[in-house]
Write a protein that holds these residues in place. Sequence first.
Motif, mmCIF file in Angstrom:
data_model
loop_
_atom_site.group_PDB
_atom_site.id
_atom_site.type_symbol
_atom_site.label_atom_id
_atom_site.label_comp_id
_atom_site.label_asym_id
_atom_site.label_seq_id
_atom_site.Cartn_x
_atom_site.Cartn_y
_atom_site.Cartn_z
ATOM 1 N N ALA A 28 84.804 38.411 23.356
ATOM 2 C CA ALA A 28 83.849 38.844 22.258
ATOM 3 C C ALA A 28 83.611 37.338 21.605
ATOM 4 O O ALA A 28 83.628 36.584 21.475
ATOM 5 C CB ALA A 28 84.523 40.594 22.254
ATOM 6 N N GLY A 29 82.067 38.240 20.696
ATOM 7 C CA GLY A 29 81.858 36.862 19.578
ATOM 8 C C GLY A 29 79.943 38.065 19.687
ATOM 9 O O GLY A 29 79.711 37.937 20.893
ATOM 10 N N ASP A 30 80.370 37.541 18.847
ATOM 11 C CA ASP A 30 78.803 38.063 18.080
ATOM 12 C C ASP A 30 77.466 37.930 18.841
ATOM 13 O O ASP A 30 77.010 38.944 19.356
ATOM 14 C CB ASP A 30 78.383 38.700 16.223
ATOM 15 N N THR A 31 77.241 37.455 18.934
ATOM 16 C CA THR A 31 76.168 37.007 20.135
ATOM 17 C C THR A 31 76.235 37.187 21.164
ATOM 18 O O THR A 31 75.202 37.230 21.971
ATOM 19 C CB THR A 31 76.045 35.049 19.992
ATOM 20 N N TYR A 32 77.167 36.583 21.804
ATOM 21 C CA TYR A 32 77.599 37.057 23.234
ATOM 22 C C TYR A 32 77.574 38.180 23.588
ATOM 23 O O TYR A 32 76.600 38.987 24.489
ATOM 24 C CB TYR A 32 79.579 36.512 23.468
ATOM 25 N N ASN A 33 77.926 39.176 22.418
ATOM 26 C CA ASN A 33 78.130 40.234 22.605
ATOM 27 C C ASN A 33 76.324 41.444 22.587
ATOM 28 O O ASN A 33 75.756 41.872 23.347
ATOM 29 C CB ASN A 33 78.316 41.350 21.329
ATOM 30 N N THR A 34 75.502 40.432 21.897
ATOM 31 C CA THR A 34 74.202 40.638 22.020
ATOM 32 C C THR A 34 73.487 40.067 23.399
ATOM 33 O O THR A 34 72.908 41.141 23.716
ATOM 34 C CB THR A 34 73.693 39.818 21.130
ATOM 35 N N ALA A 35 74.315 39.062 24.053
ATOM 36 C CA ALA A 35 73.907 38.951 25.328
ATOM 37 C C ALA A 35 73.777 40.272 26.208
ATOM 38 O O ALA A 35 73.557 40.259 26.955
ATOM 39 C CB ALA A 35 73.989 37.183 25.420
ATOM 40 N N VAL A 36 75.117 40.742 26.338
ATOM 41 C CA VAL A 36 75.870 41.585 27.384
ATOM 42 C C VAL A 36 75.018 42.675 26.266
ATOM 43 O O VAL A 36 74.425 43.543 27.854
ATOM 44 C CB VAL A 36 77.229 42.048 27.091
ATOM 45 N N TYR A 37 74.813 42.762 26.092
ATOM 46 C CA TYR A 37 73.692 44.571 25.476
ATOM 47 C C TYR A 37 72.655 44.385 26.137
ATOM 48 O O TYR A 37 71.419 45.388 26.431
ATOM 49 C CB TYR A 37 74.411 45.400 24.787
#
Length: 293
Positions: A28-37
């Motif tokens: 996880a990681g904030d911008t990675y989470n954004t990419a996933v969603y």
Amino acid sequence: MTLNGLMCIGEVMGELRRSAEGFALGFAGDTYNTAVYARRTTPQLRVDYATAIGEDPLSDGLLLAAKAEGIGTGLIHRTPERQIGLYSVTTDPKGERSFHYWRAASAARAMVPQVAASLAQSDHAILFLSGITLAILSPEDRATLIEALAAAPGRVAFDSNYRAALWEDVETAADCVAAIWRVTDIALPSLEDMQVLFGDDEGSALARLAAAGCRTGALKRGEAGPLALDGTAPGGCPPAPKVVDTTSAGDSFNGAYLATLLSGGTEQDALRAGHGMAAKVVQYPGAIIPAGV
């Protein structure tokens, strides 16, 4: 040049989540989470992640996880001198989080030369980063990254995502965030961040963003629902029926919001999609909830 898709820039870490059974490992990681969603919102959307990682087994695991989510990994630079960071997270009965980090040797802290080169050649329609992306960098690399973003053809999207422990002090954070607002097209801050960094209320936060030239985006207000940057609130944004874990609430909002815009939705559609995704995510533990729920 035809622009399409989303580039997310930042840091991914191993996530150790404590439960009654022990610890579970994820990424996880904030911008990675954004990419996933973003990908989960629009599975056909082109989403690439730009960062630096190591050549260690945990970094290998991250690449596999990103590819399983359909995220492009061609902009992820690998270096043998460093590795990805690691953090543990626990939640209290109200879903609020407590973190412990091991990230001093994170490869993402030295990612700017490679990311700046990727930005110079980018054909992405939207370039997304956060305050955490900036906070882990040296002052010189922060300036270099902002300059590279300003010169890139895509629209810049930015979430202030303030974490005090990562910055030298709140004044430095506020100055850096103010500087990047001036090259931002799509602003995605939380009201809480604007209060802490600038002492703003809703009205002054919206006025600050408008003065910086931000015309599109959202002022995120948690369960109260988002505001468009013109101060209007979309209908159809009820609070989540329960809150288990607030991890990734804002990140998932960003992903669904940006994916909806890139898919041709209106700003109101994007606001509702962002809020709906966040309201779903907070009902499950962890930054990345199970696919298909």
